[in-house]
Write an enzyme that holds these catalytic residues in place. Structure first.
Site, PDB file in Angstrom:
ATOM      1  N   GLY A 156       2.191   3.959  13.393  1.00 36.06           N
ATOM      2  CA  GLY A 156       3.005   2.848  13.851  1.00 36.06           C
ATOM      3  C   GLY A 156       2.453   2.209  15.108  1.00 36.06           C
ATOM      4  O   GLY A 156       2.465   0.980  15.261  1.00 36.06           O
ATOM      5  N   LYS A 168       0.859  -1.180   0.000  1.00 32.84           N
ATOM      6  CA  LYS A 168       0.000   0.000   0.000  1.00 32.84           C
ATOM      7  C   LYS A 168       0.897   1.232   0.000  1.00 32.84           C
ATOM      8  O   LYS A 168       1.469   1.610   1.016  1.00 32.84           O
ATOM      9  CB  LYS A 168      -0.935   0.067   1.208  1.00 32.84           C
ATOM     10  CG  LYS A 168      -2.021   1.164   1.011  1.00 32.84           C
ATOM     11  CD  LYS A 168      -2.556   1.715   2.311  1.00 32.84           C
ATOM     12  CE  LYS A 168      -1.755   2.871   2.839  1.00 32.84           C
ATOM     13  NZ  LYS A 168      -1.829   4.117   2.013  1.00 32.84           N
ATOM     14  N   THR A 206       4.154   8.316  13.971  1.00 34.89           N
ATOM     15  CA  THR A 206       4.189   7.510  15.192  1.00 34.89           C
ATOM     16  C   THR A 206       2.830   6.926  15.527  1.00 34.89           C
ATOM     17  O   THR A 206       2.722   5.764  15.956  1.00 34.89           O
ATOM     18  CB  THR A 206       4.711   8.364  16.353  1.00 34.89           C
ATOM     19  OG1 THR A 206       6.069   8.752  16.065  1.00 34.89           O
ATOM     20  CG2 THR A 206       4.707   7.585  17.661  1.00 34.89           C
ATOM     21  N   GLU A 207       1.772   7.685  15.339  1.00 37.39           N
ATOM     22  CA  GLU A 207       0.447   7.155  15.660  1.00 37.39           C
ATOM     23  C   GLU A 207       0.068   5.999  14.736  1.00 37.39           C
ATOM     24  O   GLU A 207      -0.543   5.015  15.171  1.00 37.39           O
ATOM     25  CB  GLU A 207      -0.601   8.272  15.599  1.00 37.39           C
ATOM     26  CG  GLU A 207      -0.445   9.302  16.698  1.00 37.39           C
ATOM     27  CD  GLU A 207      -0.314   8.667  18.083  1.00 37.39           C
ATOM     28  OE1 GLU A 207      -1.147   7.794  18.421  1.00 37.39           O
ATOM     29  OE2 GLU A 207       0.629   9.021  18.812  1.00 37.39           O
ATOM     30  N   GLU A 221       8.046  17.273  15.749  1.00 33.64           N
ATOM     31  CA  GLU A 221       8.494  17.052  14.379  1.00 33.64           C
ATOM     32  C   GLU A 221       7.775  18.028  13.450  1.00 33.64           C
ATOM     33  O   GLU A 221       6.544  18.085  13.430  1.00 33.64           O
ATOM     34  CB  GLU A 221       8.200  15.615  13.957  1.00 33.64           C
ATOM     35  CG  GLU A 221       8.779  15.245  12.610  1.00 33.64           C
ATOM     36  CD  GLU A 221       8.552  13.780  12.272  1.00 33.64           C
ATOM     37  OE1 GLU A 221       9.417  13.209  11.597  1.00 33.64           O
ATOM     38  OE2 GLU A 221       7.516  13.228  12.679  1.00 33.64           O
ATOM     39  N   GLU A 248       9.217   2.140  10.996  1.00 37.13           N
ATOM     40  CA  GLU A 248      10.143   3.280  11.015  1.00 37.13           C
ATOM     41  C   GLU A 248       9.290   4.530  11.033  1.00 37.13           C
ATOM     42  O   GLU A 248       8.578   4.824  10.073  1.00 37.13           O
ATOM     43  CB  GLU A 248      11.068   3.242   9.800  1.00 37.13           C
ATOM     44  CG  GLU A 248      12.240   4.186   9.917  1.00 37.13           C
ATOM     45  CD  GLU A 248      12.158   5.351   8.948  1.00 37.13           C
ATOM     46  OE1 GLU A 248      11.713   6.448   9.387  1.00 37.13           O
ATOM     47  OE2 GLU A 248      12.522   5.171   7.786  1.00 37.13           O
ATOM     48  N   CYS A 276      12.285  11.619   7.867  1.00 35.80           N
ATOM     49  CA  CYS A 276      12.238  11.319   9.301  1.00 35.80           C
ATOM     50  C   CYS A 276      13.581  11.545   9.979  1.00 35.80           C
ATOM     51  O   CYS A 276      13.637  11.770  11.185  1.00 35.80           O
ATOM     52  CB  CYS A 276      11.793   9.876   9.521  1.00 35.80           C
ATOM     53  SG  CYS A 276      10.092   9.551   8.989  1.00 35.80           S
TER      54      CYS A 276
END
Length: 500
Positions: free
Chosen positions: A234, A177, A231-232, A387, A251, A285
């Site tokens: 992940g 995806k 992050t969310e 970030e 990552e 990142c």
């Protein structure tokens, strides 16, 4: 390959009968214009893609192919990608807005990952394990099954190649995806691989946004998810895969500290810092985003970095002279501008950029932000902690080495870090003390197929690339063979035995 070739509708999941799909406009971020439309896959189509890939794994030739033959396939894939590199990097520049000089350099390296994993496959040895008694114990590695790969917008093809080459080398089938904003080079790549001999149904592609990603991540037949993103996302993937004990490599975000000591020429450090901060318009990142600079060279560094940032050529990413292109979307541009404004409210000094550049009319609808330097920041400010994901360098002064390490580690992320110093002992020492998955000394963004890529803390789990990634696409079976001539008769023996 022309634009029609990149669509390759046969590489996507087959449409589900009676379920309408929504077409998504794919935007050129340099102009705001629609390049083409790509249909969003439905949940039923995700399920169908996984089913097709599972059938290919269970009964198709790819997992059962001799390792040497599968390695030769990967080498052919590398050659085919190399032959289409020019078309691919032009398409990627158009789709995600990175300057063509950057995409050309990056995509020229994509074949290396296929060759590297072909080499690992050809050289793979099964371990023989030591043990007592008349036993031969060895291990065998087997592919996991159907693996899902979810890729981001910023480095669509390179990040895909890192995981896809390892997954294919180890005999898995794959459902991909891509980011809903940048699917074009992924569709093109799979077409190239099929033309180069990739067996039918070994790799499937589903397109769309969050709903598609959530279904793929949560699908019971997906044995592993490799995800690069926020992050969310992940965290959600980790929860979904944990429910069925599937593997996940994630990552995620970063707030990369770059520590600059005053034993290095501040101009040299500023030139390296500019590359760390502004390549890919800061949409990486591991982009250098927190510059921790020793007070002895602080003013000179800020001046040099600001001058370099102000001289960067902003414009049409398709032009060879352009050094900085747009952000991926109007949403991301507006977020970056808001964070710059927040920094100003909190007391930073804007020494370069800070707004939207003045560009020709044909680029007026693009999503550009000037390369920006925010000086005199403190560790408590929003721009130092969050970030930004844009061309913004935040500069904070420090005093001594312990101070620098403490500041570098004072963040919820731990993906990458940089150290600039002429003291080689200090370089090793500080690199060892920084909590990050990757640390560069006197350089940045350096990567190789053999280098494991990933972070700690909220920057993710697992590693992409390297031997570590190759091995994590397999499971280990341990086989214990008794080689003694006599039979085993534990209960009939009169001699004391040994129970293991």
């Amino acid at each position: 390959m022309n634009q029609t070739d990149t669509q390759r509708p046969d590489t996507a999941a087959p449409p589900a009968d009676g379920v309408a799909r929504r077409d998504r406009a794919i935007i050129n971020p340099a102009t705001g214009e629609v390049i083409r439309t790509v249909p969003d896959s439905t949940v039923a189509e995700v399920d169908k893609a996984v089913e097709v890939a599972r059938t290919a794994f269970d009964s198709g030739p790819w997992p059962r192919m001799p390792r040497s033959e599968r390695a030769r396939h990967l080498l052919r894939f590398a050659d085919a990608i190399e032959a289409h590199t020019e078309t691919l990097f032009q398409l990627e520049t158009r789709n995600n807005g990175r300057p063509i000089t950057e995409t050309r350099a990056q995509l020229a390296r994509v074949p290396e990952w296929f060759r590297y994993n072909a080499g690992l496959l050809a050289a793979q040895r099964d371990a023989v394990l030591p043990g007592d008694g008349p036993y031969l114990t060895y291990q065998r590695r087997s592919p996991l099954g159907v693996c899902g790969i979810i890729t981001p917008f910023n480095h669509p093809l390179l990040i895909l190649a890192r995981s896809l080459s390892a997954a294919l080398a180890t005999g898995n089938t794959v459902v991909i995806k891509p980011s809903e904003m940048t699917p074009l080079t992924t569709l093109a790549l799979i077409g190239i691989l099929r033309d180069a001999g990739l067996p039918e149904d070994v790799v499937m592609v589903v397109t769309g946004g969050r709903e598609v990603g959530e279904r793929l991540t949560g699908h019971p037949d997906i044995a592993k998810i490799t995800l690069t993103g926020g992050t969310e996302a992940g965290r959600a993937a980790a929860v979904a895969t944990a429910a069925r004990f599937a593997r996940v490599t994630a990552e995620l975000g970063g707030k990369t500290p770059i520590v600059v000591f005053d034993d290095i020429d501040p101009l040299v450090a500023a030139e390296g810092a500019a590359f760390a901060a502004f390549v890919a318009a800061g949409q990486s990142c591991v982009a250098g985003s927190r510059f921790l600079v020793q007070r002895g060279s602080y003013d000179a560094f800020v001046e040099a970095l600001s001058a370099r940032a102000s001289a960067i050529r902003i414009g049409d990413p398709a032009q060879p002279g352009t050094q900085l292109g747009p952000l991926i979307s109007s949403v991301q541009r507006d977020k970056v501008l808001r964070l710059i404004a927040t920094g100003a409210q909190e007391g930073v000094r804007i020494t370069a950029g800070g707004g939207v550049p003045d560009l020709p009319a044909e680029l007026g609808s693009g999503y550009y932000v000037q390369p920006t330097v925010l000086a005199d920041a403190t560790m408590s400010m929003t721009v130092t902690r969050e970030e930004i994901f844009g061309p913004v360098a935040v500069v904070v002064p420090f005093d001594g080495e312990d101070d620098a390490v403490a500041m570098a580690n004072d963040n919820r992320f731990g993906l990458g870090a940089g150290v600039w110093t002429r003291d080689i002992g200090r370089g090793h020492r500080v690199a060892d003390r920084i909590t990050a998955g990757m640390v560069w000394v006197n350089d940045h963004h350096r990567l190789e197929p053999s280098l494991p890529w990933g972070g700690v803390k909220e920057s993710g789990t697992g590693r992409d690339a390297g031997q570590e990634s190759f091995d994590d696409f397999t499971w280990i079976k341990t086989v214990v063979v008794r080689t003694a001539a006599d039979d085993v008769d534990w209960y009939g023996s009169t001699e004391p035995g040994r129970l293991n």
